[in-house]
Motif scaffolding. Structure first.
Motif, PDB file in Angstrom:
ATOM      1  N   PRO A   1      47.070  41.971  30.977  1.00 19.03           N
ATOM      2  CA  PRO A   1      47.101  43.236  31.717  1.00 19.03           C
ATOM      3  C   PRO A   1      45.921  43.387  32.670  1.00 19.03           C
ATOM      4  N   GLN A   2      44.793  42.769  32.315  1.00 16.75           N
ATOM      5  CA  GLN A   2      43.623  42.880  33.202  1.00 16.75           C
ATOM      6  C   GLN A   2      43.807  42.039  34.457  1.00 16.75           C
ATOM      7  N   ILE A   3      44.494  40.912  34.323  1.00 21.95           N
ATOM      8  CA  ILE A   3      44.790  40.130  35.537  1.00 21.95           C
ATOM      9  C   ILE A   3      45.717  40.940  36.446  1.00 21.95           C
ATOM     10  N   LYS A   4      46.713  41.576  35.841  1.00 25.11           N
ATOM     11  CA  LYS A   4      47.640  42.380  36.653  1.00 25.11           C
ATOM     12  C   LYS A   4      46.889  43.526  37.339  1.00 25.11           C
ATOM     13  N   ALA A   5      45.959  44.151  36.618  1.00 22.71           N
ATOM     14  CA  ALA A   5      45.186  45.251  37.203  1.00 22.71           C
ATOM     15  C   ALA A   5      44.242  44.736  38.288  1.00 22.71           C
ATOM     16  N   LEU A   6      43.658  43.579  38.041  1.00 25.46           N
ATOM     17  CA  LEU A   6      42.729  42.987  39.004  1.00 25.46           C
ATOM     18  C   LEU A   6      43.438  42.677  40.325  1.00 25.46           C
ATOM     19  N   ILE A   7      44.658  42.177  40.206  1.00 29.01           N
ATOM     20  CA  ILE A   7      45.429  41.851  41.409  1.00 29.01           C
ATOM     21  C   ILE A   7      45.921  43.132  42.071  1.00 29.01           C
ATOM     22  N   GLY A   8      46.335  44.096  41.230  1.00 36.35           N
ATOM     23  CA  GLY A   8      46.735  45.399  41.776  1.00 36.35           C
ATOM     24  C   GLY A   8      47.785  45.255  42.855  1.00 36.35           C
ATOM     25  N   ASP A   9      47.535  45.861  44.013  1.00 31.69           N
ATOM     26  CA  ASP A   9      48.520  45.750  45.086  1.00 31.69           C
ATOM     27  C   ASP A   9      48.080  44.755  46.163  1.00 31.69           C
ATOM     28  N   GLU A  10      47.111  43.911  45.808  1.00 32.21           N
ATOM     29  CA  GLU A  10      46.699  42.867  46.753  1.00 32.21           C
ATOM     30  C   GLU A  10      47.872  41.897  46.980  1.00 32.21           C
ATOM     31  N   GLN A  11      48.117  41.567  48.230  1.00 31.20           N
ATOM     32  CA  GLN A  11      49.270  40.723  48.567  1.00 31.20           C
ATOM     33  C   GLN A  11      48.870  39.291  48.903  1.00 31.20           C
ATOM     34  N   ASP A  12      47.598  39.043  49.118  1.00 28.48           N
ATOM     35  CA  ASP A  12      47.219  37.719  49.601  1.00 28.48           C
ATOM     36  C   ASP A  12      47.289  36.692  48.463  1.00 28.48           C
ATOM     37  N   PRO A  13      48.148  35.664  48.619  1.00 27.80           N
ATOM     38  CA  PRO A  13      48.334  34.721  47.516  1.00 27.80           C
ATOM     39  C   PRO A  13      47.095  33.894  47.201  1.00 27.80           C
ATOM     40  N   VAL A  14      46.313  33.543  48.215  1.00 33.72           N
ATOM     41  CA  VAL A  14      45.106  32.745  47.951  1.00 33.72           C
ATOM     42  C   VAL A  14      44.111  33.564  47.126  1.00 33.72           C
ATOM     43  N   ALA A  15      43.897  34.804  47.533  1.00 35.43           N
ATOM     44  CA  ALA A  15      42.980  35.677  46.784  1.00 35.43           C
ATOM     45  C   ALA A  15      43.464  35.852  45.346  1.00 35.43           C
ATOM     46  N   ASN A  16      44.754  36.032  45.182  1.00 36.44           N
ATOM     47  CA  ASN A  16      45.279  36.296  43.842  1.00 36.44           C
ATOM     48  C   ASN A  16      45.241  35.044  42.958  1.00 36.44           C
ATOM     49  N   MET A  17      45.547  33.888  43.519  1.00 34.45           N
ATOM     50  CA  MET A  17      45.455  32.648  42.728  1.00 34.45           C
ATOM     51  C   MET A  17      43.992  32.348  42.392  1.00 34.45           C
ATOM     52  N   ALA A  18      43.094  32.663  43.321  1.00 33.62           N
ATOM     53  CA  ALA A  18      41.664  32.408  43.084  1.00 33.62           C
ATOM     54  C   ALA A  18      41.152  33.252  41.920  1.00 33.62           C
ATOM     55  N   ASN A  19      41.437  34.541  41.942  1.00 41.28           N
ATOM     56  CA  ASN A  19      40.955  35.403  40.863  1.00 41.28           C
ATOM     57  C   ASN A  19      41.638  35.086  39.536  1.00 41.28           C
ATOM     58  N   CYS A  20      42.898  34.711  39.609  1.00 41.94           N
ATOM     59  CA  CYS A  20      43.629  34.393  38.387  1.00 41.94           C
ATOM     60  C   CYS A  20      43.019  33.153  37.721  1.00 41.94           C
ATOM     61  N   SER A  21      42.743  32.124  38.494  1.00 45.71           N
ATOM     62  CA  SER A  21      42.164  30.917  37.886  1.00 45.71           C
ATOM     63  C   SER A  21      40.748  31.210  37.377  1.00 45.71           C
ATOM     64  N   ALA A  22      39.997  32.028  38.097  1.00 41.59           N
ATOM     65  CA  ALA A  22      38.647  32.374  37.639  1.00 41.59           C
ATOM     66  C   ALA A  22      38.697  33.159  36.333  1.00 41.59           C
ATOM     67  N   ALA A  23      39.636  34.093  36.236  1.00 44.76           N
ATOM     68  CA  ALA A  23      39.727  34.927  35.025  1.00 44.76           C
ATOM     69  C   ALA A  23      40.074  34.072  33.811  1.00 44.76           C
ATOM     70  N   ILE A  24      41.018  33.165  33.964  1.00 47.48           N
ATOM     71  CA  ILE A  24      41.417  32.324  32.815  1.00 47.48           C
ATOM     72  C   ILE A  24      40.256  31.429  32.402  1.00 47.48           C
ATOM     73  N   ARG A  25      39.573  30.858  33.374  1.00 49.95           N
ATOM     74  CA  ARG A  25      38.471  29.951  33.015  1.00 49.95           C
ATOM     75  C   ARG A  25      37.306  30.727  32.390  1.00 49.95           C
ATOM     76  N   GLU A  26      37.060  31.918  32.919  1.00 52.59           N
ATOM     77  CA  GLU A  26      35.954  32.725  32.371  1.00 52.59           C
ATOM     78  C   GLU A  26      36.196  33.077  30.900  1.00 52.59           C
ATOM     79  N   VAL A  27      37.433  33.409  30.568  1.00 51.20           N
ATOM     80  CA  VAL A  27      37.720  33.865  29.205  1.00 51.20           C
ATOM     81  C   VAL A  27      37.789  32.693  28.218  1.00 51.20           C
TER      82      VAL A  27
END
Ligand code: SME
Length: 160
Positions: free
Chosen positions: A21-47
Motif C-alpha cells: 500500500p505504501q508503494i501505491k501511495a508513493l506513486i499516487g497519481d504520478e504518471q511517469d513510468p520511469v519515475a514510478n519504476m525507479a521508486n518501486c525498485s528503490a522501495a523494494i530494495r530498501e525494505v
C-alpha cells in the motif's frame, strides 16, 4: 505522501503487506513510468536489502534495462534468453532458487545466487519484467511470488 517508507513487520509476508500500500501511495497519481519504476525498485530494495531490483522493458523486440537499484547490469536480453527472457516468452513468473542450475541464466554478477522474475502483462502482452536477485541461495518463496505478482498486476495497469 512523505518520501519515506514506514514499513512494519518482521516476517517477509508482513513486510510485503505493509509495503505494497505504501508503494501505491508513493506513486499516487504520478504518471511517469520511469519515475514510478525507479521508486518501486528503490522501495523494494530498501525494505528487503535484495542484491538487485529492477525492471526490463520490451522495446523493439528485446528486453531493455530500465530503472533499477543495485550494481550495473546487462542492458539487453533477447526473448527466451536467461530467466528474464524466459519469463517474457512464457508469460509467467520464474522462481529460481539456484541460478547456477538454471540453463542459460545470464550472470550479470557472480554474487547473484537466486532470482525471481515477474512479467508485466498489459492487454494480454508482456510489456516488461520485474527482476529481483538475491545474494542468498534459495531466498525466494511462494510468499514473494504472491505479493510481487499482486504488485506487478497493479503496476501493469499504471505503467503502460
Ligand atoms: N539474471 C538475469 C539477467 C538480469 S540480471 O540478473 C540483473 C537473467 O538470467 O535473465
Amino acid at each position: 505522501m512523505a518520501e519515506e517508507l514506514a514499513v512494519s513487520g518482521s516476517t517477509r509476508e508482513e513486510l510485503y503487506a505493509s509495503l505494497l500500500p505504501q508503494i501505491k501511495a508513493l506513486i499516487g497519481d504520478e504518471q511517469d513510468p520511469v519515475a514510478n519504476m525507479a521508486n518501486c525498485s528503490a522501495a523494494i530494495r530498501e525494505v528487503f536489502g535484495f542484491f538487485w531490483v529492477g525492471f526490463y522493458i520490451v522495446r523493439d523486440g528485446e528486453l531493455v534495462l530500465g530503472p533499477f537499484q543495485g550494481p550495473i547490469a546487462c542492458t539487453r536480453i533477447r526473448k527466451g534468453k536467461g530467466v528474464c527472457g524466459t519469463a517474457w516468452s512464457e508469460a509467467r513468473s520464474m522462481l529460481v532458487p539456484d541460478v547456477d542450475a538454471f540453463p542459460g541464466h545470464i550472470a550479470c554478477s557472480s554474487q547473484s545466487k537466486s532470482e525471481v522474475v515477474i512479467p508485466l502483462i498489459h492487454e494480454g502482452e508482456v510489456r516488461g519484467v520485474l527482476d529481483i536477485d538475491s545474494d542468498q541461495a534459495d531466498d525466494f518463496s511462494e510468499i514473494d511470488l504472491q505479493y510481487l505478482e499482486e504488485l506487478c498486476q497493479w503496476l501493469s495497469t499504471i505503467l503502460f
